[in-house]
Design an enzyme around this catalytic site. Structure first.
Site, PDB file in Angstrom:
ATOM      1  N   HIS A  52    -100.203  32.299  37.625  1.00  0.00           N
ATOM      2  CA  HIS A  52    -101.137  32.607  38.805  1.00  0.00           C
ATOM      3  C   HIS A  52    -101.066  31.215  39.887  1.00  0.00           C
ATOM      4  O   HIS A  52    -101.580  30.295  39.576  1.00  0.00           O
ATOM      5  CB  HIS A  52    -102.494  32.647  38.127  1.00  0.00           C
ATOM      6  CG  HIS A  52    -103.648  32.998  39.084  1.00  0.00           C
ATOM      7  ND1 HIS A  52    -104.892  33.742  38.671  1.00  0.00           N
ATOM      8  CD2 HIS A  52    -103.891  32.867  40.623  1.00  0.00           C
ATOM      9  CE1 HIS A  52    -105.528  34.024  39.988  1.00  0.00           C
ATOM     10  NE2 HIS A  52    -104.958  33.517  40.834  1.00  0.00           N
ATOM     11  N   ARG A  56     -98.529  30.337  49.329  1.00  0.00           N
ATOM     12  CA  ARG A  56     -99.041  30.199  50.664  1.00  0.00           C
ATOM     13  C   ARG A  56     -98.068  30.846  51.552  1.00  0.00           C
ATOM     14  O   ARG A  56     -98.512  31.003  52.746  1.00  0.00           O
ATOM     15  CB  ARG A  56     -99.545  28.774  51.126  1.00  0.00           C
ATOM     16  CG  ARG A  56    -100.787  28.307  50.321  1.00  0.00           C
ATOM     17  CD  ARG A  56    -101.997  29.201  50.265  1.00  0.00           C
ATOM     18  NE  ARG A  56    -103.210  28.564  49.889  1.00  0.00           N
ATOM     19  CZ  ARG A  56    -104.259  29.165  49.441  1.00  0.00           C
ATOM     20  NH1 ARG A  56    -104.051  30.464  49.361  1.00  0.00           N
ATOM     21  NH2 ARG A  56    -105.072  28.315  48.957  1.00  0.00           N
ATOM     22  N   GLU A 136    -104.052  39.722  40.821  1.00  0.00           N
ATOM     23  CA  GLU A 136    -105.298  39.156  41.278  1.00  0.00           C
ATOM     24  C   GLU A 136    -105.988  40.451  42.115  1.00  0.00           C
ATOM     25  O   GLU A 136    -106.276  40.315  43.228  1.00  0.00           O
ATOM     26  CB  GLU A 136    -105.225  37.921  42.069  1.00  0.00           C
ATOM     27  CG  GLU A 136    -106.679  37.400  41.875  1.00  0.00           C
ATOM     28  CD  GLU A 136    -106.738  36.182  42.627  1.00  0.00           C
ATOM     29  OE1 GLU A 136    -107.793  35.550  42.320  1.00  0.00           O
ATOM     30  OE2 GLU A 136    -105.850  35.622  43.108  1.00  0.00           O
ATOM     31  N   HIS A 170    -109.439  39.996  39.292  1.00  0.00           N
ATOM     32  CA  HIS A 170    -110.242  38.950  39.750  1.00  0.00           C
ATOM     33  C   HIS A 170    -111.633  39.686  39.601  1.00  0.00           C
ATOM     34  O   HIS A 170    -111.919  40.476  40.450  1.00  0.00           O
ATOM     35  CB  HIS A 170    -110.113  38.488  41.138  1.00  0.00           C
ATOM     36  CG  HIS A 170    -110.936  37.578  41.770  1.00  0.00           C
ATOM     37  ND1 HIS A 170    -110.504  36.439  42.297  1.00  0.00           N
ATOM     38  CD2 HIS A 170    -112.401  37.234  41.771  1.00  0.00           C
ATOM     39  CE1 HIS A 170    -111.788  35.595  42.756  1.00  0.00           C
ATOM     40  NE2 HIS A 170    -112.725  36.148  42.337  1.00  0.00           N
ATOM     41  N   HIS A 221    -108.400  33.889  35.692  1.00  0.00           N
ATOM     42  CA  HIS A 221    -109.323  32.702  35.707  1.00  0.00           C
ATOM     43  C   HIS A 221    -110.691  33.071  35.223  1.00  0.00           C
ATOM     44  O   HIS A 221    -111.610  32.635  36.016  1.00  0.00           O
ATOM     45  CB  HIS A 221    -109.468  31.984  37.319  1.00  0.00           C
ATOM     46  CG  HIS A 221    -109.545  33.360  38.455  1.00  0.00           C
ATOM     47  ND1 HIS A 221    -110.572  34.131  38.067  1.00  0.00           N
ATOM     48  CD2 HIS A 221    -108.841  33.412  39.534  1.00  0.00           C
ATOM     49  CE1 HIS A 221    -110.520  34.935  39.272  1.00  0.00           C
ATOM     50  NE2 HIS A 221    -109.703  34.442  40.158  1.00  0.00           N
ATOM     51  N   ASP A 289    -104.061  29.192  38.964  1.00  0.00           N
ATOM     52  CA  ASP A 289    -104.652  29.446  40.173  1.00  0.00           C
ATOM     53  C   ASP A 289    -104.455  28.471  41.438  1.00  0.00           C
ATOM     54  O   ASP A 289    -105.457  28.001  42.064  1.00  0.00           O
ATOM     55  CB  ASP A 289    -106.101  29.834  39.929  1.00  0.00           C
ATOM     56  CG  ASP A 289    -106.750  30.538  41.327  1.00  0.00           C
ATOM     57  OD1 ASP A 289    -106.041  31.023  42.224  1.00  0.00           O
ATOM     58  OD2 ASP A 289    -107.927  30.841  41.415  1.00  0.00           O
ATOM     59  N   HIS A 293    -105.289  23.729  49.937  1.00  0.00           N
ATOM     60  CA  HIS A 293    -105.720  23.659  51.309  1.00  0.00           C
ATOM     61  C   HIS A 293    -105.820  22.231  51.682  1.00  0.00           C
ATOM     62  O   HIS A 293    -105.484  21.222  50.884  1.00  0.00           O
ATOM     63  CB  HIS A 293    -107.194  24.134  51.311  1.00  0.00           C
ATOM     64  CG  HIS A 293    -107.588  25.425  51.009  1.00  0.00           C
ATOM     65  ND1 HIS A 293    -107.122  26.393  51.597  1.00  0.00           N
ATOM     66  CD2 HIS A 293    -108.109  25.805  49.780  1.00  0.00           C
ATOM     67  CE1 HIS A 293    -107.452  27.739  50.922  1.00  0.00           C
ATOM     68  NE2 HIS A 293    -108.048  27.199  49.971  1.00  0.00           N
TER      69      HIS A 293
END
Length: 420
Positions: A52, A56, A136, A170, A221, A289, A293
């Site tokens: 997972h 990007r 997900e 998810h 997650h 996960d 950013h």
């Protein structure tokens, strides 16, 4: 290469002979004509398979790229990743799959590309591509552009079952979010808003739907011990992330918006309960996960900052530190990072140090523990929520016999799609 006198996860000291891309032999007193690496006093594990990550690309290369993300993974002992579909464009058909596949060829490690489910997805096309899993899938009432309703969720399970593809879910029910928390602006408001009950109820519902269709799902997650218990009792598998295992709401005053993720951090009691379930086998695997950013993006209000934290380079080192301290044994670390992942996602040549398997190997000194420093990590984002945590980092990482990381230096390894 012959790796001599390495201590394996179960404590046996063995020689491991690598021939080309595979492990040729595991034994004692082996000889080889090529390079010999003395691993006396060091431990050797199969490379971590991180099921997972969000690397990007395409669409958000300012946050991470396949080059930076895979190098960060290699430096943390990760030799295979499954990339999630919520890029731009999302990976939902042939064109979007091929766009991501072209970028993924830059990966230093092996990889899988997960397909996504949206109202616009094209399962007939998508399942013709070598996807690793349906990644997900956002259960009904979940927030986000990739959230789907109950009917589409059932359709996705049926389509995936027919194609023989694993579905990861998810699970958060947005109808159970606490709207009163939106009046707050402190760092804990996000955890108060996206309640534990929203996850627990959604996991219960997802497992019930899957059992009703005689399907199997994998819960992404899991942040609550209750959620892990529900998945286990329903006969489903689940993963826990390093941030839910090692961080809690007690850390949010220091982390601020850099601790915002979905699902959010939970209480210290729930964090401790989740770690207990990792140790006792209720939680099947660890997956990061990894969702980086930039600092500038995260440096905003709790309601404006994007959700997600990096973690692909620190997951295995943090677990190795817990093993060094005796909180978890090395065999369990091997299982939750490699062997179990290979079983769940059907990677028969990975996850174990056995003759005939891919030579995906991680060598480390169990006595060398150092604090995590974001400035020394290799993700493009340049920060970590685990700043200052002690960790045991690899010295050497091999992918199919190629040295892709060696004491701070990166090799010329080239990753491959595990489904091709």
């Amino acid at each position: 290469m012959l790796i001599r006198n390495a201590t394996l996860a179960d404590g046996r000291v063995r020689d491991v002979l690598v021939d080309g891309e595979t492990i040729a032999e595991v034994g004692e007193g082996l000889d080889a004509e090529g390079d010999v690496l003395d691993a006396d006093g060091k431990r050797l594990l199969p490379g971590m398979i991180d099921a997972h990550v969000h690397f990007r690309e395409p669409g958000y290369a300012h946050k991470e790229t396949w080059t930076t993300g895979s190098r960060s993974a290699a430096a943390g002992g990760v030799t295979t990743v499954f990339d999630q579909p919520n890029t731009d464009p999302p990976t939902i058909d042939t064109a979007s799959f091929e766009a991501k596949a072209r970028l993924a060829r830059k990966s230093a490690i092996d990889y899988g590309i997960n397909g996504g489910v949206t109202e616009a997805w094209n399962p007939e096309e998508l399942f013709e591509e070598p996807i690793a899993a349906l990644g997900e899938v956002f259960l009904a009432d979940s927030t986000g552009e990739m959230g789907i309703d109950a009917d589409l969720f059932e359709d996705a399970l049926e389509e995936a079952e027919a194609a023989g593809v694993k579905v990861t879910v998810h699970a958060e029910d947005a109808t159970l979010f606490d709207e009163a928390a939106t009046e707050r602006d402190d760092a804990d408001a996000w955890s108060a808003y996206r309640t534990a009950e929203a996850e627990i109820e959604a996991i219960d519902r997802a497992c019930a739907v899957a059992n009703g269709l005689d399907s199997e799902i994998h819960i992404a997650h899991t942040s609550t011990p209750e959620g892990a218990d529900i998945a286990d009792e329903a006969g489903m598998t689940c993963e826990a992330t390093p941030h839910h295992l090692f961080l809690s709401r007690a850390d949010l005053e220091e982390l601020g918006t850099f601790g915002r993720m979905n699902p959010p951090l939970r209480s210290e009691r729930r964090r401790d309960g989740l770690f207990e379930r990792l140790v006792d086998g209720t939680v099947d695997i660890v997956a990061t996960d990894h969702a980086p950013h930039t600092r500038e993006e995260k440096d905003a209000s709790i309601w404006d900052a994007p959700s997600g934290v990096p973690g692909v380079e620190t997951a295995l080192p943090l677990l190795l530190e817990e093993a060094r301290k005796g909180a978890i044994d090395y065999e369990r670390v091997r299982d939750v990072t490699a062997a179990n992942v290979a079983d769940i996602f059907e990677l028969p040549n990975k996850g174990r140090i056995e003759a005939g398997n891919d030579a995906d190997l991680v060598l480390f000194d169990p006595d060398v523990s150092v604090p995590v420093r974001g400035e020394k990590l290799h993700s493009k984002c340049g920060w970590t929520p685990f700043e200052g945590h002690e960790a045991v980092f690899p010295e050497l990482t091999m992918v199919r016999g190629n040295v892709v990381y060696d004491d701070g230096e990166f090799g010329e390894g080239s990753g491959e799609n595990v489904r091709e």
